[in-house]
Scaffold this motif. Structure first.
Motif, PDB file in Angstrom:
ATOM      1  N   VAL A 105      42.200  56.700  45.468  1.00 18.85           N
ATOM      2  CA  VAL A 105      42.618  58.002  46.012  1.00 18.85           C
ATOM      3  C   VAL A 105      42.699  57.917  47.539  1.00 18.85           C
ATOM      4  CG1 VAL A 105      41.919  60.414  46.310  1.00 18.85           C
ATOM      5  CG2 VAL A 105      41.760  59.354  44.064  1.00 18.85           C
ATOM      6  N   ALA A 106      41.708  57.261  48.163  1.00 19.60           N
ATOM      7  CA  ALA A 106      41.734  57.108  49.618  1.00 19.60           C
ATOM      8  C   ALA A 106      42.938  56.280  50.067  1.00 19.60           C
ATOM      9  CB  ALA A 106      40.437  56.454  50.094  1.00 19.60           C
ATOM     10  N   LEU A 107      43.299  55.262  49.291  1.00 12.68           N
ATOM     11  CA  LEU A 107      44.495  54.474  49.612  1.00 12.68           C
ATOM     12  C   LEU A 107      45.743  55.342  49.523  1.00 12.68           C
ATOM     13  CD1 LEU A 107      43.819  51.089  47.779  1.00 12.68           C
ATOM     14  CD2 LEU A 107      44.269  51.393  50.219  1.00 12.68           C
ATOM     15  N   ALA A 108      45.821  56.163  48.479  1.00  8.95           N
ATOM     16  CA  ALA A 108      46.990  57.024  48.296  1.00  8.95           C
ATOM     17  C   ALA A 108      47.094  58.078  49.395  1.00  8.95           C
ATOM     18  CB  ALA A 108      46.934  57.696  46.930  1.00  8.95           C
ATOM     19  N   LYS A 109      45.960  58.589  49.863  1.00  9.71           N
ATOM     20  CA  LYS A 109      45.963  59.627  50.893  1.00  9.71           C
ATOM     21  C   LYS A 109      45.932  59.056  52.309  1.00  9.71           C
ATOM     22  CE  LYS A 109      43.627  63.413  50.075  1.00  9.71           C
ATOM     23  NZ  LYS A 109      42.513  64.333  49.826  1.00  9.71           N
ATOM     24  N   GLY A 110      45.764  57.742  52.433  1.00 11.42           N
ATOM     25  CA  GLY A 110      45.710  57.122  53.755  1.00 11.42           C
ATOM     26  C   GLY A 110      44.417  57.403  54.489  1.00 11.42           C
ATOM     27  N   GLU A 111      43.311  57.568  53.764  1.00 12.50           N
ATOM     28  CA  GLU A 111      42.026  57.890  54.382  1.00 12.50           C
ATOM     29  C   GLU A 111      40.977  56.797  54.155  1.00 12.50           C
ATOM     30  OE1 GLU A 111      42.401  62.744  53.931  1.00 12.50           O
ATOM     31  OE2 GLU A 111      41.173  61.628  52.498  1.00 12.50           O
ATOM     32  N   VAL A 112      41.437  55.576  53.980  1.00 12.60           N
ATOM     33  CA  VAL A 112      40.500  54.481  53.711  1.00 12.60           C
ATOM     34  C   VAL A 112      39.604  54.225  54.914  1.00 12.60           C
ATOM     35  CG1 VAL A 112      40.309  52.035  53.124  1.00 12.60           C
ATOM     36  CG2 VAL A 112      42.048  53.431  52.046  1.00 12.60           C
ATOM     37  N   THR A 113      40.175  54.218  56.120  1.00 15.49           N
ATOM     38  CA  THR A 113      39.354  53.956  57.305  1.00 15.49           C
ATOM     39  C   THR A 113      38.318  55.056  57.508  1.00 15.49           C
ATOM     40  OG1 THR A 113      41.043  54.977  58.713  1.00 15.49           O
ATOM     41  CG2 THR A 113      41.099  52.582  58.489  1.00 15.49           C
ATOM     42  N   GLU A 114      38.696  56.316  57.250  1.00 18.44           N
ATOM     43  CA  GLU A 114      37.735  57.412  57.362  1.00 18.44           C
ATOM     44  C   GLU A 114      36.615  57.259  56.342  1.00 18.44           C
ATOM     45  OE1 GLU A 114      41.013  57.934  57.155  1.00 18.44           O
ATOM     46  OE2 GLU A 114      41.627  59.239  58.797  1.00 18.44           O
ATOM     47  N   MET A 115      36.981  56.822  55.132  1.00 19.05           N
ATOM     48  CA  MET A 115      35.981  56.680  54.080  1.00 19.05           C
ATOM     49  C   MET A 115      34.974  55.585  54.433  1.00 19.05           C
ATOM     50  SD  MET A 115      36.419  55.683  50.073  1.00 19.05           S
ATOM     51  CE  MET A 115      36.690  57.301  49.403  1.00 19.05           C
ATOM     52  N   PHE A 116      35.473  54.439  54.880  1.00 22.01           N
ATOM     53  CA  PHE A 116      34.573  53.324  55.147  1.00 22.01           C
ATOM     54  C   PHE A 116      33.836  53.462  56.479  1.00 22.01           C
ATOM     55  CE2 PHE A 116      37.204  51.219  51.897  1.00 22.01           C
ATOM     56  CZ  PHE A 116      36.181  50.863  51.040  1.00 22.01           C
ATOM     57  N   SER A 117      34.311  54.327  57.360  1.00 22.05           N
ATOM     58  CA  SER A 117      33.604  54.533  58.624  1.00 22.05           C
ATOM     59  C   SER A 117      32.767  55.809  58.618  1.00 22.05           C
ATOM     60  CB  SER A 117      34.600  54.578  59.791  1.00 22.05           C
ATOM     61  OG  SER A 117      35.458  55.704  59.653  1.00 22.05           O
ATOM     62  N   TYR A 118      32.690  56.485  57.467  1.00 23.15           N
ATOM     63  CA  TYR A 118      31.928  57.734  57.365  1.00 23.15           C
ATOM     64  C   TYR A 118      30.441  57.483  57.583  1.00 23.15           C
ATOM     65  CZ  TYR A 118      29.556  61.707  55.263  1.00 23.15           C
ATOM     66  OH  TYR A 118      28.737  62.770  55.038  1.00 23.15           O
ATOM     67  N   GLU A 119      29.826  58.325  58.416  1.00 26.38           N
ATOM     68  CA  GLU A 119      28.393  58.290  58.668  1.00 26.38           C
ATOM     69  C   GLU A 119      27.877  59.713  58.679  1.00 26.38           C
ATOM     70  OE1 GLU A 119      27.352  56.345  62.275  1.00 26.38           O
ATOM     71  OE2 GLU A 119      28.302  54.459  61.730  1.00 26.38           O
ATOM     72  N   GLU A 120      26.625  59.852  58.276  1.00 24.29           N
ATOM     73  CA  GLU A 120      25.974  61.152  58.407  1.00 24.29           C
ATOM     74  C   GLU A 120      25.732  61.396  59.884  1.00 24.29           C
ATOM     75  OE1 GLU A 120      24.926  63.408  55.932  1.00 24.29           O
ATOM     76  OE2 GLU A 120      26.183  62.179  54.663  1.00 24.29           O
ATOM     77  N   SER A 121      25.584  62.678  60.280  1.00 23.94           N
ATOM     78  CA  SER A 121      25.320  62.953  61.690  1.00 23.94           C
ATOM     79  C   SER A 121      23.954  62.394  62.061  1.00 23.94           C
ATOM     80  CB  SER A 121      25.371  64.455  61.958  1.00 23.94           C
ATOM     81  OG  SER A 121      24.383  65.101  61.201  1.00 23.94           O
TER      82      SER A 121
END
Length: 149
Positions: A105-121
């Motif tokens: 889904v992240a590949l289809a939406k183009g959000e792979v970098t956001e997914m793998f770089s996601y961090e909690e505050s």
């Protein structure tokens, strides 16, 4: 693994009858689902919900995708178990399903970098600490007001 799980009497497994429809309440063929098969994917699914919220798009695409694929993985495990008539490691089917489909889904939406770089505050972040302190002080003052009344 099955021998250890059957001999260990502790709240780490869910046991349910497989032949309930055939024998009713006298069912004697039981299947097990380990607590780790629920908790570990549950933590991952909860993390995807937090990722959805961090995107601030008011959609829970990753959460719903991973939840649906968790159910699919459980169904696949049960299906394979009935075909081969042998115990199956549930995580063998859950891990690829729960990780693979949200990544697709992240590949289809183009959000792979956001997914793998996601961090909690980070709580050491001054802005996050200020918000945390303000929220804590506000809830504490409300608690004192209720006690005084």
């Amino acid at each position: 693994m099955v021998t250890v799980a059957k001999s260990f009497e502790a709240p780490i497994k869910l046991v349910f009858p497989q032949d309930l429809l055939e024998k009713g309440l006298e069912a004697d063929n039981f299947a097990m689902l380990g607590l780790g098969d629920i908790v570990i994917p549950g933590i991952f699914i909860a993390l995807l919900l937090r990722f959805d919220i961090s995107l601030k798009k008011n959609t829970h695409t990753y959460f719903y995708t991973s939840f649906a694929t968790y159910i699919f993985g459980l169904g696949l495990t049960i299906f394979i178990m009935h075909i081969f008539k042998h115990a199956q490691p549930t995580l063998l089917y859950l891990v690829p399903a729960c990780i693979g489909f949200p990544v697709l889904v992240a590949l289809a939406k183009g959000e792979v970098t956001e997914m793998f770089s996601y961090e909690e505050s980070n709580p050491k972040d001054p802005a996050a600490m200020t918000e945390f302190k303000e929220g804590t002080e506000a809830s504490a003052s409300k608690g004192l007001e209720k006690k005084e009344k």
